[in-house]
Design a protein around this motif. Sequence first.
Motif, mmCIF file in Angstrom:
data_model
loop_
_atom_site.group_PDB
_atom_site.id
_atom_site.type_symbol
_atom_site.label_atom_id
_atom_site.label_comp_id
_atom_site.label_asym_id
_atom_site.label_seq_id
_atom_site.Cartn_x
_atom_site.Cartn_y
_atom_site.Cartn_z
ATOM 1 N N HIS A 104 -5.729 3.842 -1.709
ATOM 2 C CA HIS A 104 -4.470 3.357 -1.747
ATOM 3 C C HIS A 104 -4.246 2.139 -2.623
ATOM 4 O O HIS A 104 -5.468 1.596 -3.082
ATOM 5 C CB HIS A 104 -4.248 3.359 -0.852
ATOM 6 C CG HIS A 104 -3.632 4.120 0.066
ATOM 7 N ND1 HIS A 104 -4.877 5.176 0.801
ATOM 8 C CD2 HIS A 104 -3.387 4.626 0.683
ATOM 9 C CE1 HIS A 104 -4.970 5.590 2.514
ATOM 10 N NE2 HIS A 104 -3.282 5.855 1.973
ATOM 11 N N GLU A 128 -0.977 6.807 -4.897
ATOM 12 C CA GLU A 128 -2.156 7.331 -3.717
ATOM 13 C C GLU A 128 -3.332 7.699 -5.163
ATOM 14 O O GLU A 128 -2.615 8.691 -5.907
ATOM 15 C CB GLU A 128 -1.861 7.876 -2.767
ATOM 16 C CG GLU A 128 -1.638 6.851 -0.972
ATOM 17 C CD GLU A 128 0.178 6.375 -1.201
ATOM 18 O OE1 GLU A 128 0.252 5.387 -1.441
ATOM 19 O OE2 GLU A 128 1.020 7.711 -2.258
ATOM 20 N N ASP A 166 -5.608 -1.361 7.315
ATOM 21 C CA ASP A 166 -4.552 -1.231 6.430
ATOM 22 C C ASP A 166 -2.930 -1.386 7.556
ATOM 23 O O ASP A 166 -4.036 -2.456 8.674
ATOM 24 C CB ASP A 166 -3.419 0.228 6.103
ATOM 25 C CG ASP A 166 -3.840 0.686 7.531
ATOM 26 O OD1 ASP A 166 -3.682 0.426 9.168
ATOM 27 O OD2 ASP A 166 -3.173 2.169 7.590
ATOM 28 N N ALA A 178 -8.621 2.951 5.455
ATOM 29 C CA ALA A 178 -8.248 3.762 4.908
ATOM 30 C C ALA A 178 -8.869 2.661 3.458
ATOM 31 O O ALA A 178 -9.871 1.846 3.340
ATOM 32 C CB ALA A 178 -6.583 2.811 4.957
ATOM 33 N N ARG A 187 -0.001 -3.025 3.816
ATOM 34 C CA ARG A 187 0.187 -1.398 3.563
ATOM 35 C C ARG A 187 0.115 -0.568 5.040
ATOM 36 O O ARG A 187 -0.583 -0.677 5.871
ATOM 37 C CB ARG A 187 -0.850 -0.383 2.588
ATOM 38 C CG ARG A 187 -0.751 -1.036 1.267
ATOM 39 C CD ARG A 187 1.213 0.247 0.971
ATOM 40 N NE ARG A 187 0.549 1.074 1.158
ATOM 41 C CZ ARG A 187 0.247 2.300 0.583
ATOM 42 N NH1 ARG A 187 0.071 2.152 -0.567
ATOM 43 N NH2 ARG A 187 0.955 3.646 0.950
ATOM 44 N N THR A 244 -0.728 5.067 6.005
ATOM 45 C CA THR A 244 -1.608 5.304 4.831
ATOM 46 C C THR A 244 -2.012 6.875 5.388
ATOM 47 O O THR A 244 -2.085 7.467 6.762
ATOM 48 C CB THR A 244 -3.018 4.145 5.011
ATOM 49 O OG1 THR A 244 -3.583 4.049 6.705
ATOM 50 C CG2 THR A 244 -2.978 3.157 4.607
#
Length: 204
Positions: free
Chosen positions: A48, A53, A99, A105, A135, A138
Motif C-alpha cells: 500500500h 496498491e 493500518d 498491512a 489508511r 487495506t
Amino acid sequence: MKFNNRLCLALTVLFASTSAATASAGVSDEDWIIFEDFVSGAECGVIHTSNAEFVALFDSGNMVIVSGADVRFDSLVVTSDDQVLFNGEPSGLIEFLDDGDDLPAVFWTTLVGTMVEVDTLTGEPFDSGELPSTRINTFCDACDLIDGNPTCDDNGGNGGGGDNGGGDVFIPFPSICGLGSTASVVMTMFALPFLRLTRSRRIR
C-alpha cells in the motif's frame, strides 16, 4: 572445512533475510511476492501507498500497480532487503505496519515512516506526509485487485491458498550444510526478531 561451513552459514543467512526496465503490461501469469510478518503471522501480497496498491513480482522485484488497470513499472524494484529503488536510487522501504483499523498491512514508507505517494503515470515516488495509521480498508489478497490472472482464477480467487494465513510455513534456516536440527532451531529463534518481512513463497 571450517571455511566451507562459514561460507555455507553466510549464504543461509543471506537467503533467510530475503531474495527492474518503462511501464509495461501488468501481472499476466507471473508470480508475486507474499510477505510474511513473523510478529503477527499475517501474510500479505499487496503493498500500500497513500494513493495506490502494488504487488512486487517474485522473479524480478518489479512493482505492478494493481489499483485500476494493472501496469508494471520497470523503474520500480523491490530489493532482497525490502528496499524500493526508483531508477536505481533508494526510495523507501517495504514493511508491515498497523493500518487505521489496527490490522497489519504492508506499506511502502519513507525513511521517516510516512507513506509514499506515487505518480501513477511515471511511478515516481513522493512523501505523502501521511502515516500508515490513516489508511483503512487495506487489502492482503492480491487476487482481489489483479486483473485476469489465471493463478487467481484457477484457485478460486484466493491466490493459491490466500494471503490471510495458512499456506506454506517459511523456515529461515533450513537444516542444510551439515547443521543439525537443534542448531537450525536455535538460529531460527535468534533470527525471528530481525525477519519481520520475507519473501516466503510464491503465490502459486
